[in-house]
Scaffold this motif. Sequence first.
Motif, PDB file in Angstrom:
ATOM      1  N   UNK A  88       1.044  -1.352  -0.001  1.00  0.00           N
ATOM      2  CA  UNK A  88       0.059  -0.047   0.152  1.00  0.00           C
ATOM      3  C   UNK A  88       0.784   1.262  -0.128  1.00  0.00           C
ATOM      4  N   UNK A  89       0.267   2.440  -0.313  1.00  0.00           N
ATOM      5  CA  UNK A  89       1.126   3.548  -0.211  1.00  0.00           C
ATOM      6  C   UNK A  89      -0.120   4.835   0.080  1.00  0.00           C
ATOM      7  N   UNK A  90       0.483   6.138   0.145  1.00  0.00           N
ATOM      8  CA  UNK A  90      -0.329   7.043   0.558  1.00  0.00           C
ATOM      9  C   UNK A  90      -1.541   7.025  -0.362  1.00  0.00           C
ATOM     10  N   UNK A 161       1.410   4.316   5.969  1.00  0.00           N
ATOM     11  CA  UNK A 161       2.359   4.898   4.701  1.00  0.00           C
ATOM     12  C   UNK A 161       2.331   6.473   5.025  1.00  0.00           C
TER      13      UNK A 161
ATOM     14  N   UNK B  59       7.926   3.658   2.436  1.00  0.00           N
ATOM     15  CA  UNK B  59       7.031   3.300   3.347  1.00  0.00           C
ATOM     16  C   UNK B  59       7.725   1.980   4.147  1.00  0.00           C
TER      17      UNK B  59
END
Lengths: 374, 401
Positions: A88-90, A161, B59
């Motif tokens: 996942x990321x922002x 994230x 991340x």
Amino acid sequence: MKRRTFLSFLGVSGVAAVLPTEGKAAPVKDFAGHPDAVGVLHDSVRCIGCRKCEAGCQRANNLPMPAQFKKPAKPFDDLSELDKKRRTHFQQYTVVNKYESSKGKTVFKKFQCNHCQEPACASACFVKAFVKTKEGPVIYKPNLCVGCRYCMIACPFYVPTYDYDSALNPLVYKCTMCYDTRLKKGLLPGCVEICPKDALTFGKRSDLIKVARKRIMDNPGLYVDEIYGETEMGGANWLYISPVAHKELDQPELGKTSAPELTSGALGSVAMVAGIWPVLLGGAYFISKRREKQAAEERDAAVRAAVAETREEAETRLNTALDKAAKEKDAEVAREVKKTREETAREIEAKYNPPEPEPEEADAETEKNTEEDA
Amino acid sequence: MSAENKTADNIHNRKIVINPGRLFSSPGNVLTAVILAMGLFITVMRFTKGLGGVTNLDDNYPWGIWISFDLLCGVVLAAGGYATTSAYYLFGLKSFNTAVRPAVTSAFLGYAFVVFALHYDVGQPWRLVYPIFYSPGATSVLYEVGLCVFLYVSVLAVEWSVAAFEWLGWKSIRAVIVRLTIPLTVLGVILSTMHQSSLGALYLIAPSKMHPLWYSSFIPVFFFISSMFAGMSMVIFEGALAHKGLHAEMDEHHLRDADKVVLGFGKAASIVMMGYFFIKLFGLAMDNNWKYLASGYGLWYLVEIFGFVLLPSFMYAIGAREKKTGLIRLAACITVIGVVVNRFNVSLVAFNWQLPPAEKYFPHWMEIGLSIFVVTLIVTAYRVICYYMPVLREHPDYEAH
């Protein structure tokens, strides 16, 4: 009524029932989770990797489509995206990954925040920006976040994230189980609602565990006998059942110890440090002061003794010298007396029995001696 | 002769004079200027483009060298402050007299610039006061670190201010602060014990992400004990550097006692490091981690504890016994490097060890540049302070501090 819908309904009404009330303070030890908390069960036997949940998540959270990502990605209907391992990321809070398992089967697993019962992120956050709601979801308060990113260090699942490219308002982003956007309105999380294969089941966590057990029992050989998330680091509200070992699906092997328990010992010792150090250091300080004082006293005593000794010695020496001088004087007086007496005797003898030769010499000598004595 | 006398008269009352013509007068000054310019450039980039513009953080690696070096190493290498003040004021080791001021000065600067560097690393530095004044998250180890660092930098500022007040001639304030010396020293040790150990405790929460050789429930103890010899070694190391660059600012007393400080701390560091070596071994034994030694990570671990702990410990011992200050200074240098290696091992080598090589972090040049910028600022500030204030010498108006 389909089972998923039924459970979902149950769960949502559960949320609605719990929302307005105040939860009782949870005991610190052996916290078993909020009793009516909701969660989601992901079934990797049912999941077909259609990525519809990813699209549903974007819509539910008003997130951009893959073409507009910072690193543009293939659209949600392009399943070739599954060939690479993603996280996942922002701009994307959930992804589905594909695994070629040891059993020769292709297995999919959805990844998002697991909404732990005792979340590492909330335990790690030094401004309480993460909150474990008693309804289940772990939510984030963006207006408190300093951006230290310790939550990202702490989370065993690599969930939080960060928006590294924002200069003025960078924040942490993660799945919230659609707490504010949907659950509060009585709606299912975006991913659950859209799932076409019943691979996602929403409901009370305690019910989900029963459902998972039943599926494993009713379908011998289809599932491995383990519900991932049941006990991991104190348990999660997102649960997984799978046809292969969870480890094969990149689920980290975690102990049962929850995050707060891992750090409570170190944090608890703070009070002891604050209490014990002043005693030990104060002790060291007073010991060193005492030593100094003692050394000074010993030095003074030694000096006094030395002075006294010197004085005594000097006195003795003086007395000896005086004695000696007195004795010497006495001896001289005695000598002179004796000398004078002898000379007087000689004079008298000379007077009355004058020698025949050199009479003038003796006269002169007698005169001289008399002068000196005077 | 008369010029020398003049200097001696004025050395304690120097007025701040900026001579722009002299700023670029030596290669060292030019290098400093270049680094400062680079730092300003990175600063502008950081606060216009965000962290993404100047770092390789992602991340999976939310903490890079600004945490590993500027925070973890910065704090541990500034431990000379509490090590020296407690040795002199609390344990009554009189020969450390002349080491107190330089150690407190460099500790104060070290901590002040740790806080300064954190403003680059956190996403919203304007909220850095939140954990203390607005929304304290007391369940967090980082909260404890933040609170203790905040308090300790204040304690150091007060301890250090004595030198500044002597320079300014503010005798009454100085007199008040001098009377607080003992409580401030005790408070300094308490706060240092807490945050030095807590920096290690930060990693307790993530056992699954850490290589077992560097993960231990004793990691707070390891961090605290290593801060002792890191601080002592740093005092020796900085002393050696100061004798090269700031010899003119030292008085006879300082020069006469310099070797006593080296020998004293050399002996103490030798003993503490021997103890540290054994508790590291006990940690290995308690978690039964012997099996990990037969791997690349294991080899690197052995290099750390034999090459950077046991070896300098022996060098210190021999140097102290045979009064070889050169050997002690070399040991100090190795120890300082070793402590940096350890902090990098914990925060970057052991952390995320299971990630595939392609996903590993390597710093952006601007991350390294900013760290160099911060170190340059510390060195420059230290030089300026030692030039004006009675740090490496005593002020004639005051009795020996």
